[in-house]
Design a protein around this motif. Sequence first.
Motif, PDB file in Angstrom:
ATOM      1  N   PRO A 131       0.962  -1.272  -0.094  1.00 18.29           N
ATOM      2  CA  PRO A 131      -0.050   0.039  -0.021  1.00 18.29           C
ATOM      3  C   PRO A 131       0.760   1.325  -0.066  1.00 18.29           C
ATOM      4  N   PHE A 132       2.304   1.253  -0.375  1.00 18.04           N
ATOM      5  CA  PHE A 132       3.168   2.099  -0.126  1.00 18.04           C
ATOM      6  C   PHE A 132       2.703   3.424  -1.345  1.00 18.04           C
ATOM      7  N   ARG A 133       2.480   2.830  -2.258  1.00 18.90           N
ATOM      8  CA  ARG A 133       2.201   3.679  -3.550  1.00 18.90           C
ATOM      9  C   ARG A 133       0.907   4.323  -3.415  1.00 18.90           C
ATOM     10  N   GLU A 134      -0.160   3.890  -2.618  1.00 24.06           N
ATOM     11  CA  GLU A 134      -1.166   4.571  -2.366  1.00 24.06           C
ATOM     12  C   GLU A 134      -0.806   5.829  -1.373  1.00 24.06           C
ATOM     13  N   PHE A 135      -0.011   5.562  -0.442  1.00 18.70           N
ATOM     14  CA  PHE A 135       0.445   6.435   0.417  1.00 18.70           C
ATOM     15  C   PHE A 135       0.989   7.875  -0.319  1.00 18.70           C
ATOM     16  N   VAL A 136       1.784   7.430  -1.523  1.00 20.64           N
ATOM     17  CA  VAL A 136       2.683   8.216  -1.976  1.00 20.64           C
ATOM     18  C   VAL A 136       1.582   9.126  -2.921  1.00 20.64           C
ATOM     19  N   SER A 137       0.615   8.365  -3.492  1.00 20.72           N
ATOM     20  CA  SER A 137      -0.450   9.346  -4.275  1.00 20.72           C
ATOM     21  C   SER A 137      -1.399   9.929  -3.271  1.00 20.72           C
ATOM     22  N   TRP A 138      -1.505   9.732  -2.079  1.00 18.75           N
ATOM     23  CA  TRP A 138      -2.654  10.300  -1.515  1.00 18.75           C
ATOM     24  C   TRP A 138      -1.694  11.549  -0.654  1.00 18.75           C
ATOM     25  N   ALA A 139      -0.386  11.579  -0.492  1.00 15.99           N
ATOM     26  CA  ALA A 139       0.554  12.796   0.124  1.00 15.99           C
ATOM     27  C   ALA A 139       0.537  13.717  -1.165  1.00 15.99           C
ATOM     28  N   PHE A 140       0.705  13.378  -2.254  1.00 18.46           N
ATOM     29  CA  PHE A 140       0.675  14.336  -3.463  1.00 18.46           C
ATOM     30  C   PHE A 140      -0.440  15.099  -3.594  1.00 18.46           C
ATOM     31  N   LEU A 141      -1.799  14.502  -3.423  1.00 23.88           N
ATOM     32  CA  LEU A 141      -3.209  14.933  -3.611  1.00 23.88           C
ATOM     33  C   LEU A 141      -3.346  15.860  -2.229  1.00 23.88           C
ATOM     34  N   GLN A 142      -2.915  15.445  -1.216  1.00 22.84           N
ATOM     35  CA  GLN A 142      -2.762  16.408   0.048  1.00 22.84           C
ATOM     36  C   GLN A 142      -2.089  17.755  -0.164  1.00 22.84           C
ATOM     37  N   ILE A 143      -0.756  17.509  -0.691  1.00 24.76           N
ATOM     38  CA  ILE A 143       0.071  18.622  -0.566  1.00 24.76           C
ATOM     39  C   ILE A 143      -0.135  19.609  -1.842  1.00 24.76           C
ATOM     40  N   SER A 144      -0.377  18.879  -3.043  1.00 26.07           N
ATOM     41  CA  SER A 144      -0.073  19.716  -4.351  1.00 26.07           C
ATOM     42  C   SER A 144      -1.650  19.981  -4.870  1.00 26.07           C
ATOM     43  N   CYS A 145      -2.591  19.338  -4.616  1.00 25.69           N
ATOM     44  CA  CYS A 145      -3.793  19.229  -5.343  1.00 25.69           C
ATOM     45  C   CYS A 145      -4.999  19.779  -4.693  1.00 25.69           C
ATOM     46  N   ARG A 146      -4.878  20.370  -3.517  1.00 22.69           N
ATOM     47  CA  ARG A 146      -5.729  21.076  -2.628  1.00 22.69           C
ATOM     48  C   ARG A 146      -6.471  22.419  -3.630  1.00 22.69           C
ATOM     49  N   PRO A 147      -7.727  22.411  -3.756  1.00 25.26           N
ATOM     50  CA  PRO A 147      -8.207  23.531  -4.407  1.00 25.26           C
ATOM     51  C   PRO A 147      -8.040  24.795  -3.516  1.00 25.26           C
ATOM     52  N   GLY A 148      -7.560  25.757  -4.207  1.00 23.78           N
ATOM     53  CA  GLY A 148      -7.524  27.086  -3.672  1.00 23.78           C
ATOM     54  C   GLY A 148      -8.805  27.940  -3.330  1.00 23.78           C
ATOM     55  N   VAL A 149      -8.854  28.805  -2.577  1.00 23.13           N
ATOM     56  CA  VAL A 149     -10.342  29.721  -2.461  1.00 23.13           C
ATOM     57  C   VAL A 149      -9.566  31.250  -2.161  1.00 23.13           C
ATOM     58  N   PRO A 150     -10.510  32.093  -2.801  1.00 18.90           N
ATOM     59  CA  PRO A 150     -10.205  33.304  -2.459  1.00 18.90           C
ATOM     60  C   PRO A 150     -10.181  33.824  -0.596  1.00 18.90           C
ATOM     61  N   PRO A 151      -9.058  34.836  -0.272  1.00 19.62           N
ATOM     62  CA  PRO A 151      -9.245  35.097   1.083  1.00 19.62           C
ATOM     63  C   PRO A 151     -10.716  35.798   1.708  1.00 19.62           C
ATOM     64  N   ARG A 152     -10.829  35.307   2.753  1.00 22.01           N
ATOM     65  CA  ARG A 152     -12.359  35.518   3.316  1.00 22.01           C
ATOM     66  C   ARG A 152     -12.252  36.212   4.880  1.00 22.01           C
ATOM     67  N   ASN A 153     -13.154  37.229   4.866  1.00 19.21           N
ATOM     68  CA  ASN A 153     -13.091  37.524   6.243  1.00 19.21           C
ATOM     69  C   ASN A 153     -14.349  36.638   7.128  1.00 19.21           C
ATOM     70  N   MET A 154     -13.839  35.677   7.941  1.00 12.86           N
ATOM     71  CA  MET A 154     -14.323  34.699   8.663  1.00 12.86           C
ATOM     72  C   MET A 154     -14.869  35.039   9.983  1.00 12.86           C
ATOM     73  N   ASP A 155     -14.583  36.555  10.433  1.00 14.40           N
ATOM     74  CA  ASP A 155     -15.064  36.965  11.722  1.00 14.40           C
ATOM     75  C   ASP A 155     -16.644  36.544  11.922  1.00 14.40           C
ATOM     76  N   SER A 156     -17.654  36.588  11.128  1.00 12.55           N
ATOM     77  CA  SER A 156     -19.004  36.394  11.406  1.00 12.55           C
ATOM     78  C   SER A 156     -19.066  34.862  11.748  1.00 12.55           C
ATOM     79  N   VAL A 157     -18.264  34.022  10.956  1.00 13.04           N
ATOM     80  CA  VAL A 157     -18.670  32.732  10.983  1.00 13.04           C
ATOM     81  C   VAL A 157     -17.894  32.231  12.588  1.00 13.04           C
ATOM     82  N   ILE A 158     -16.855  32.652  12.701  1.00 13.05           N
ATOM     83  CA  ILE A 158     -16.196  32.658  14.056  1.00 13.05           C
ATOM     84  C   ILE A 158     -17.238  33.258  15.206  1.00 13.05           C
ATOM     85  N   SER A 159     -17.708  34.030  14.962  1.00 12.07           N
ATOM     86  CA  SER A 159     -18.782  34.524  16.112  1.00 12.07           C
ATOM     87  C   SER A 159     -19.994  33.619  16.116  1.00 12.07           C
TER      88      SER A 159
END
Length: 380
Positions: A337-365
């Motif tokens: 299962p080591f090849r799956e570990f490598v694939s998952w690590a790549f997805l976690q590091i390099s393939c996460r979708p980005g989002v614009p900066p947000r003001n999260m104060d209201s969500v935190i409140s």
Amino acid sequence: MITVLMIEDEADVIALVREQLQLSIPDIEVHEELNWGNAQAALRRIRPDVVVLDWFDGPGGAGEPTGDQIWSIIWKEWFCPVVVYSAGVVEITDEPPIGHPFIRQVSKGANSEQAVVQHIQEYSPHVQAIRSVQDELSGVTHAVLRDVAKHIFDTEQNDQQRRDMLVRVARRRVAARMDDALLGGGGDLRPWEQYIHPPLISHLVVGDILRVAASDPADPTAYRLVLTPTCDLVLYGQPPKCKVETVLAVKACDPKAFATKGLNLGPTPTEKKLKEKLQSAFNDPHQSGIALLPEYPGVVPLLAIDFRDLEVIPISDIAPNQEAGKRLIRVASIDSPFREFVSWAFLQISCRPGVPPRNMDSVISALIACFNAPAAQEGK
């Protein structure tokens, strides 16, 4: 049970060795082949655990093989532990590395049969362990005939398709059974056991280790790790080809980067700091972006792979072995299962979708308000 095949043209030598083997090793079966011309057929028919091979250099009868030719058949078609038992000096020229643990030579002479017996005794626990694996695989194929064959025959009318389906199902079940046995215990794996060398699959797969052909094999920066999914690399059609013309690969770097760049330990970390950080980091490259691949002695050096340092490589530049004219050669595959570990690590590091900066104060409140709400109100 351990099965021995003696390829020897002197019946009295066979009788003496057989007697000593039967006295020394319980549950042993000794077969003989006195005719050199029948040696290859005997190997295929008997499928021995160990071969005791006299070294016949000829000249013999028309078409009769020499000892070197028989050795070549054993090495390439049916390798098993071998005791070369000959009166003269033998030079094995075909492929075996120096000091191979399952190749021994004994010179014939007074009491030399005892040395043959000793070597076979040393082989015995190892060949019986391999025999148990062969029995396990045989059991899987029999289970396919028992458990799956009816469904195949009920759903498919073409005999050729039925045969092909039986083979495919048997192979998948063998692979799954072996993966299950690997994960089920049997002692801790040595780090290099995660590699398959040489690679077994005829086409590239995710987790293949490539090396720049003209490089020093000890140079970590000469290596690449294939990240393209295997489903895009499977060969199909005539002539066989895959869906893509290039593969995505990650470049390897100096293993010190795993500590200095990946774990931010600085250029000269102390041994204490290394020990504190490294053990947990081996199995979690997601935050550092760098994973460590172990050394396979003589095949792959210790490598660090930076999942953000990528390269697109034309498949036409990659050779399955040391093929002239290709820029890279395929030297090993990372196993499951080591090849799956490598694939998952790549997805976690390099393939996460980005989002614009947000003001999260209201969500935190709002979340804080949930914790501060009266218990009675929470129950509504």
